[in-house]
Design a protein around this motif. Structure first.
Motif, PDB file in Angstrom:
ATOM      1  N   ARG A  29       0.658  -1.142   0.083  1.00 41.80           N
ATOM      2  CA  ARG A  29       0.007  -0.035   0.142  1.00 41.80           C
ATOM      3  C   ARG A  29       0.769   1.306  -0.001  1.00 41.80           C
ATOM      4  O   ARG A  29       0.244   2.313  -0.201  1.00 41.80           O
ATOM      5  N   GLU A  30       2.020   1.171   0.018  1.00 41.26           N
ATOM      6  CA  GLU A  30       3.151   2.395   0.362  1.00 41.26           C
ATOM      7  C   GLU A  30       3.000   3.286  -1.032  1.00 41.26           C
ATOM      8  O   GLU A  30       2.960   4.372  -0.912  1.00 41.26           O
ATOM      9  N   PRO A  31       2.724   2.756  -2.242  1.00 39.43           N
ATOM     10  CA  PRO A  31       3.016   3.531  -3.485  1.00 39.43           C
ATOM     11  C   PRO A  31       1.451   4.258  -3.743  1.00 39.43           C
ATOM     12  O   PRO A  31       1.425   5.236  -4.110  1.00 39.43           O
ATOM     13  N   THR A  32       0.409   3.826  -2.692  1.00 34.17           N
ATOM     14  CA  THR A  32      -0.749   4.596  -2.966  1.00 34.17           C
ATOM     15  C   THR A  32      -0.997   5.561  -1.753  1.00 34.17           C
ATOM     16  O   THR A  32      -1.967   6.367  -1.715  1.00 34.17           O
ATOM     17  N   LEU A  33      -0.039   5.839  -0.944  1.00 30.80           N
ATOM     18  CA  LEU A  33      -0.018   6.813   0.005  1.00 30.80           C
ATOM     19  C   LEU A  33      -0.079   8.083  -0.558  1.00 30.80           C
ATOM     20  O   LEU A  33       0.952   8.676  -0.876  1.00 30.80           O
ATOM     21  N   SER A  72      -2.489   6.301  14.657  1.00 31.21           N
ATOM     22  CA  SER A  72      -2.241   6.285  13.171  1.00 31.21           C
ATOM     23  C   SER A  72      -3.271   7.057  12.454  1.00 31.21           C
ATOM     24  O   SER A  72      -4.381   6.954  12.860  1.00 31.21           O
ATOM     25  N   ASP A  73      -2.740   7.797  11.473  1.00 33.34           N
ATOM     26  CA  ASP A  73      -3.543   8.539  10.561  1.00 33.34           C
ATOM     27  C   ASP A  73      -3.009   8.714   9.213  1.00 33.34           C
ATOM     28  O   ASP A  73      -1.833   9.016   8.885  1.00 33.34           O
ATOM     29  N   ALA A  74      -3.384   8.228   8.025  1.00 32.69           N
ATOM     30  CA  ALA A  74      -3.106   8.253   6.723  1.00 32.69           C
ATOM     31  C   ALA A  74      -4.086   8.505   5.721  1.00 32.69           C
ATOM     32  O   ALA A  74      -5.259   8.407   6.012  1.00 32.69           O
ATOM     33  N   VAL A  75      -3.712   8.873   4.394  1.00 29.04           N
ATOM     34  CA  VAL A  75      -4.769   9.002   3.483  1.00 29.04           C
ATOM     35  C   VAL A  75      -4.200   8.280   2.058  1.00 29.04           C
ATOM     36  O   VAL A  75      -2.916   8.257   1.792  1.00 29.04           O
ATOM     37  N   VAL A  76      -4.892   7.324   1.742  1.00 32.29           N
ATOM     38  CA  VAL A  76      -4.608   6.550   0.614  1.00 32.29           C
ATOM     39  C   VAL A  76      -5.374   6.834  -0.717  1.00 32.29           C
ATOM     40  O   VAL A  76      -6.522   7.029  -0.451  1.00 32.29           O
ATOM     41  N   GLN A  77      -4.704   6.337  -1.661  1.00 29.59           N
ATOM     42  CA  GLN A  77      -5.505   6.671  -3.067  1.00 29.59           C
ATOM     43  C   GLN A  77      -6.039   5.240  -3.395  1.00 29.59           C
ATOM     44  O   GLN A  77      -5.304   4.234  -3.175  1.00 29.59           O
ATOM     45  N   ASP A  78      -7.150   5.399  -3.936  1.00 28.36           N
ATOM     46  CA  ASP A  78      -7.830   4.013  -4.149  1.00 28.36           C
ATOM     47  C   ASP A  78      -8.642   4.185  -5.707  1.00 28.36           C
ATOM     48  O   ASP A  78      -8.652   5.212  -6.128  1.00 28.36           O
ATOM     49  N   SER A  79      -8.489   2.922  -6.242  1.00 26.71           N
ATOM     50  CA  SER A  79      -9.363   3.094  -7.603  1.00 26.71           C
ATOM     51  C   SER A  79     -10.694   3.397  -7.533  1.00 26.71           C
ATOM     52  O   SER A  79     -11.087   3.867  -8.487  1.00 26.71           O
ATOM     53  N   GLY A  80     -11.310   3.085  -6.322  1.00 23.51           N
ATOM     54  CA  GLY A  80     -12.874   3.427  -6.158  1.00 23.51           C
ATOM     55  C   GLY A  80     -13.613   2.248  -7.064  1.00 23.51           C
ATOM     56  O   GLY A  80     -14.643   2.383  -7.020  1.00 23.51           O
ATOM     57  N   GLU A  81     -12.940   1.378  -7.514  1.00 23.97           N
ATOM     58  CA  GLU A  81     -13.624   0.134  -8.069  1.00 23.97           C
ATOM     59  C   GLU A  81     -13.971  -0.987  -7.175  1.00 23.97           C
ATOM     60  O   GLU A  81     -12.974  -1.218  -6.201  1.00 23.97           O
ATOM     61  N   PRO A  82     -14.941  -1.391  -7.346  1.00 23.85           N
ATOM     62  CA  PRO A  82     -15.278  -2.712  -6.569  1.00 23.85           C
ATOM     63  C   PRO A  82     -14.270  -3.996  -6.683  1.00 23.85           C
ATOM     64  O   PRO A  82     -13.519  -3.885  -7.707  1.00 23.85           O
ATOM     65  N   ASP A  83     -14.274  -5.133  -5.866  1.00 28.24           N
ATOM     66  CA  ASP A  83     -13.465  -6.153  -5.748  1.00 28.24           C
ATOM     67  C   ASP A  83     -13.601  -6.785  -7.187  1.00 28.24           C
ATOM     68  O   ASP A  83     -14.678  -6.832  -7.609  1.00 28.24           O
ATOM     69  N   ARG A 232     -16.967  -4.986  -2.789  1.00 24.68           N
ATOM     70  CA  ARG A 232     -17.099  -3.804  -1.889  1.00 24.68           C
ATOM     71  C   ARG A 232     -15.948  -2.899  -2.611  1.00 24.68           C
ATOM     72  O   ARG A 232     -15.004  -3.287  -3.234  1.00 24.68           O
ATOM     73  N   ILE A 233     -15.903  -1.357  -2.219  1.00 19.05           N
ATOM     74  CA  ILE A 233     -15.133  -0.643  -2.528  1.00 19.05           C
ATOM     75  C   ILE A 233     -14.084  -0.280  -1.373  1.00 19.05           C
ATOM     76  O   ILE A 233     -14.692  -0.141  -0.171  1.00 19.05           O
ATOM     77  N   GLY A 234     -12.816   0.091  -1.672  1.00 20.12           N
ATOM     78  CA  GLY A 234     -11.863   0.422  -0.789  1.00 20.12           C
ATOM     79  C   GLY A 234     -11.328  -0.301   0.555  1.00 20.12           C
ATOM     80  O   GLY A 234     -11.265   0.129   1.599  1.00 20.12           O
ATOM     81  N   ARG A 235     -10.875  -1.435   0.241  1.00 13.69           N
ATOM     82  CA  ARG A 235     -10.354  -2.332   0.915  1.00 13.69           C
ATOM     83  C   ARG A 235      -8.794  -1.666   1.143  1.00 13.69           C
ATOM     84  O   ARG A 235      -8.338  -1.479   0.179  1.00 13.69           O
ATOM     85  N   VAL A 236      -8.374  -1.577   2.363  1.00 10.54           N
ATOM     86  CA  VAL A 236      -6.834  -1.240   2.601  1.00 10.54           C
ATOM     87  C   VAL A 236      -6.165  -2.029   3.463  1.00 10.54           C
ATOM     88  O   VAL A 236      -6.529  -2.473   4.467  1.00 10.54           O
ATOM     89  N   LEU A 237      -5.449  -2.726   2.621  1.00 10.61           N
ATOM     90  CA  LEU A 237      -4.657  -4.001   3.266  1.00 10.61           C
ATOM     91  C   LEU A 237      -3.709  -3.507   4.309  1.00 10.61           C
ATOM     92  O   LEU A 237      -2.861  -2.543   4.172  1.00 10.61           O
TER      93      LEU A 237
END
Length: 272
Positions: A29-33, A72-83, A232-237
């Motif tokens: 997930r680091e590249p999406t931070l 902890s607090d972070a903001v990640v970029q997500d595709s917005g697409e479902p699984d 679902r949308i937005g799983r953050v591993l």
């Protein structure tokens, strides 16, 4: 899509205690931070970081007696697409599986493949088409069979217990589905992280970390979730392992008392 994720967790320790931590986002997930993880411990404690056998980012520290807070607090970029849904993904022959995948066919702490569940799985799922349809049939059964109930959560409940009791929380859904997959020679692994109410009606429960599982089909891993049983949308591993025993957020080697627990997973605008 941007998703803000984080938590505030506090413990009271009667005496100083060693702790292992799995409270950071998974390295994938680091590249999406888009806002770096603001991980902190109060009081400020030294943390030795390491990577475990499953590729998870871990830490260890020594906490003093008294109240200790993790946040902890972070903001990640997500595709917005479902699984992704790949209905023609095939089931690999065991003899063709990569060596590192074989462990996800075996029994583990919460997934007893050498039990009554093996016979049930073969009797119930062998007639279903192999590959994706078979995993989905397993998820459909587990979704129908288990009643979700936070008040009946139990940390020592195994897949066999879940099957017999018909009740549990998200980890119990995953353990039963993982076990059935392994019984049917489909590698399956446990995953945990953040999953907010994005694109669905808000759930009437306090926000918590979530669990799902991944099945190995056609040479790659795919997400399945028998608790919700819909894409679902937005799983953050955060972490993966054989079952929940491998991905405990904190493991304390001594007495501890949970004092407070807050988790957030929210879609935010680019200006936040």
């Amino acid at each position: 899509m941007l998703i803000r994720v984080g938590y505030e967790i506090a413990f009271n320790f009667p005496a100083a205690v060693p702790i292992t931590l799995m409270l950071r986002l998974h390295p994938s997930r680091e590249p999406t931070l888009r806002k770096p993880e603001a991980f902190a411990i109060s009081p400020n404690l030294a943390v030795h970081e390491f990577t475990d056998a499953f590729g998870n980012r871990c830490g260890r520290t020594y906490a003093p007696a008294g109240r200790v807070e993790f946040s902890s607090d972070a903001v990640v970029q997500d595709s917005g697409e479902p699984d992704p849904q790949v209905h023609d993904a095939r089931q690999d022959n065991v003899q063709d599986l990569p060596d590192k995948v074989l462990q996800f066919l075996l029994g583990s702490r919460y997934c007893e493949v050498d039990s009554e569940l093996n016979d049930f799985a073969w009797n119930h799922f062998a007639s279903t088409p192999s590959g994706w349809p078979r995993v989905q049939a397993i998820c459909d059964f587990v979704h129908r069979h288990i009643v979700f109930d936070y008040m009946k959560a139990r940390r020592d409940r195994t897949a066999r217990d879940t099957f017999r009791e018909g009740v549990g929380v998200c980890r119990d859904f995953m353990h039963l589905a993982i076990t059935f997959c392994r019984c049917m020679n489909i590698p399956a692994r446990y995953a945990t992280g953040y999953l907010g109410d994005i694109g669905v009606p808000p759930a009437p429960f306090p926000m918590d970390f979530s669990a799902w599982f991944e099945a190995y089909l056609g040479g790659q891993w795919y997400v399945f979730d028998p608790r919700h049983n819909e894409p679902r949308i937005g799983r953050v591993l955060m972490a993966r392992g054989r079952d929940a025993a491998d991905v405990a957020l904190t493991t304390t080697f001594g007495e501890n008392h949970l004092a407070s627990f807050k988790v957030w997973t929210d879609e935010v605008s680019s200006g936040e």
